[in-house]
Design an enzyme around this catalytic site. Structure first.
Site, PDB file in Angstrom:
ATOM      1  N   TYR A   1     -37.727   0.798 -64.579  1.00  0.00           N
ATOM      2  CA  TYR A   1     -37.605   2.339 -65.187  1.00  0.00           C
ATOM      3  C   TYR A   1     -38.877   3.365 -64.536  1.00  0.00           C
ATOM      4  CZ  TYR A   1     -34.412  -0.507 -68.116  1.00  0.00           C
ATOM      5  OH  TYR A   1     -33.422  -0.918 -68.492  1.00  0.00           O
TER       6      TYR A   1
ATOM      7  N   LYS B   1     -31.491 -12.596 -75.506  1.00  0.00           N
ATOM      8  CA  LYS B   1     -31.289 -13.790 -74.542  1.00  0.00           C
ATOM      9  C   LYS B   1     -32.116 -14.959 -74.990  1.00  0.00           C
ATOM     10  CE  LYS B   1     -30.245 -11.367 -70.161  1.00  0.00           C
ATOM     11  NZ  LYS B   1     -30.751 -11.180 -68.869  1.00  0.00           N
TER      12      LYS B   1
ATOM     13  N   HIS C   1     -37.500  -7.359 -73.302  1.00  0.00           N
ATOM     14  CA  HIS C   1     -37.691  -8.305 -71.863  1.00  0.00           C
ATOM     15  C   HIS C   1     -38.697  -9.327 -72.249  1.00  0.00           C
ATOM     16  CE1 HIS C   1     -36.292  -4.411 -69.382  1.00  0.00           C
ATOM     17  NE2 HIS C   1     -35.208  -5.061 -69.916  1.00  0.00           N
TER      18      HIS C   1
ATOM     19  N   ARG D   1     -28.200   1.206 -72.229  1.00  0.00           N
ATOM     20  CA  ARG D   1     -29.546   0.660 -72.403  1.00  0.00           C
ATOM     21  C   ARG D   1     -30.373   1.218 -71.353  1.00  0.00           C
ATOM     22  NH1 ARG D   1     -31.754  -4.433 -73.910  1.00  0.00           N
ATOM     23  NH2 ARG D   1     -32.686  -5.236 -72.360  1.00  0.00           N
TER      24      ARG D   1
ATOM     25  N   HIS E   1     -24.362  -1.035 -70.240  1.00  0.00           N
ATOM     26  CA  HIS E   1     -25.664  -1.235 -69.910  1.00  0.00           C
ATOM     27  C   HIS E   1     -26.304  -0.069 -69.417  1.00  0.00           C
ATOM     28  CE1 HIS E   1     -28.209  -4.858 -69.761  1.00  0.00           C
ATOM     29  NE2 HIS E   1     -28.889  -4.072 -68.759  1.00  0.00           N
TER      30      HIS E   1
ATOM     31  N   ARG F   1     -28.297  -4.891 -75.297  1.00  0.00           N
ATOM     32  CA  ARG F   1     -27.243  -5.388 -74.253  1.00  0.00           C
ATOM     33  C   ARG F   1     -25.822  -5.450 -75.293  1.00  0.00           C
ATOM     34  NH1 ARG F   1     -31.650  -8.748 -74.205  1.00  0.00           N
ATOM     35  NH2 ARG F   1     -32.794  -8.716 -72.375  1.00  0.00           N
TER      36      ARG F   1
END
Length: 337
Positions: free
Chosen positions: A297, A186, A288, A265, A262, A161
């Site tokens: 995806y 995150k 994730h 990514r 993004h 990110r």
């Protein structure tokens, strides 16, 4: 002036509970802060409720629902943005119910406000050819151009990110085998991402040119602006927009989506998927929390879906069944309806 109960609890929520007890990332705290800033402005400008006199009793579900409708109708916010604001309020009232048991019922009513159904986002990603065109745009004869080329290469190679890339320091990069970069994502979760050989060589030359070899450089930003500080998100967006516009003039026809940090990514994830990597591997690579986030995806790759259907059709058991169009009795019956 004595602070109101709302002011006291909101301050404790943002400055103590989130960073110290929950160990929430600074970006999440900023997003929650911005949600309450918008709410306070709405109360002041639309409801004539001064922020310095606002109490918990006045922050009720009807007020919050009116504010959320204001975001959609007046500020033209999407359902995704609306839900992000509501998530901040849910978190605050979840915290509040343990601090003020007398407000337990209002807190539960607030947390019962549902998130709005969102339209699934379309995943924009670059083909390898389009990506190569963009990566060729920086002027390698200039110091800033060489920095930008390394930055975009690392952004794609690691699938980070944009904030994860900006937070990288010199100590986070390992160029010896196995070459890797340590990324904090995150929830302040750290993951190690391997580096490809081409990126390793680019980084080695870049770090040598920037004088990042000494121990005193370990805590310095990996990518710096002209003042020596960390690049900003808006700075990287500006660079990508500049090189994308330059690529439009180079590539014919210009099959380039609306490129953002993004997008790099997304492109890395799609290329990993198209190379046959399982979703579990891609999930861990991207950082994730759940594989559900990675499944977008697989749904976005129409070519893979089409190939899977072709393989399934080869083994279909219905090949020997006569076509229903040959059943004239059925056709007559359908015509009579």
């Amino acid at each position: 002036m004595k602070p109101t109960n709302f002011a006291a609890h909101l301050t404790a929520f943002l400055t103590n509970y989130l960073p110290l007890q929950r160990n929430v990332s600074p970006n999440t705290i900023k997003a929650y802060r911005d949600s309450f800033v918008l709410l306070l402005r709405y109360c002041r400008d639309t409801r004539q409720l001064p922020p310095d006199r606002l109490s918990l009793e006045q922050i009720d579900p009807p007020l919050v629902l009116d504010f959320l409708n204001h975001l959609e109708k007046d500020r033209r916010c999407t359902a995704r943005t609306r839900n992000l604001r509501l998530t901040a309020f849910h978190a605050f009232f979840r915290y509040l119910q343990t601090e003020e048991p007398g407000f337990l019922l209002p807190c539960q009513r607030m947390m019962a406000i549902p998130l709005q159904r969102q339209v699934p986002r379309v995943v924009d990603y670059l083909s390898p050819e389009s990506l190569a065109v963009i990566l060729r745009q920086p002027d390698l004869a200039k110091r800033a151009g060489r920095r930008d080329a390394v930055l975009m290469s690392l952004l794609y190679d690691t699938g980070t990110r944009v904030q994860e890339l900006l937070d990288l320091s010199v100590r986070d990069v390992r160029l010896e085998s196995p070459a890797q970069v340590r990324v904090t994502g995150k929830g302040r979760k750290t993951r190690v991402v391997p580096l490809m050989n081409n990126t390793v060589e680019l980084l080695r030359e870049y770090m040598h040119e920037q004088g990042m070899s000494g121990p005193e450089q370990l805590d310095k930003p990996l990518f710096r602006n002209r003042f020596g500080g960390r690049l900003s998100r808006s700075g990287i967006r500006y660079l990508l927009e500049k090189y994308t516009q330059s690529a439009y003039a180079t590539q014919t026809p210009p099959h380039l989506p609306n490129v953002s940090p993004h997008t790099f990514r997304h492109s890395k994830a799609m290329h990993l998927l198209q190379a046959g990597n399982p979703l579990v591997v891609i999930r861990d690579f991207l950082g994730h929390a759940a594989i559900k986030s990675t499944e977008i995806y697989a749904r976005a790759d129409l070519d893979m879906t089409r190939k899977a259907l072709d393989k399934a059709s080869d083994k279909s058991p219905i090949k020997g069944i006569p076509s229903w169009q040959q059943d004239k009795g059925l056709l007559e019956w359908l015509s009579s309806l």
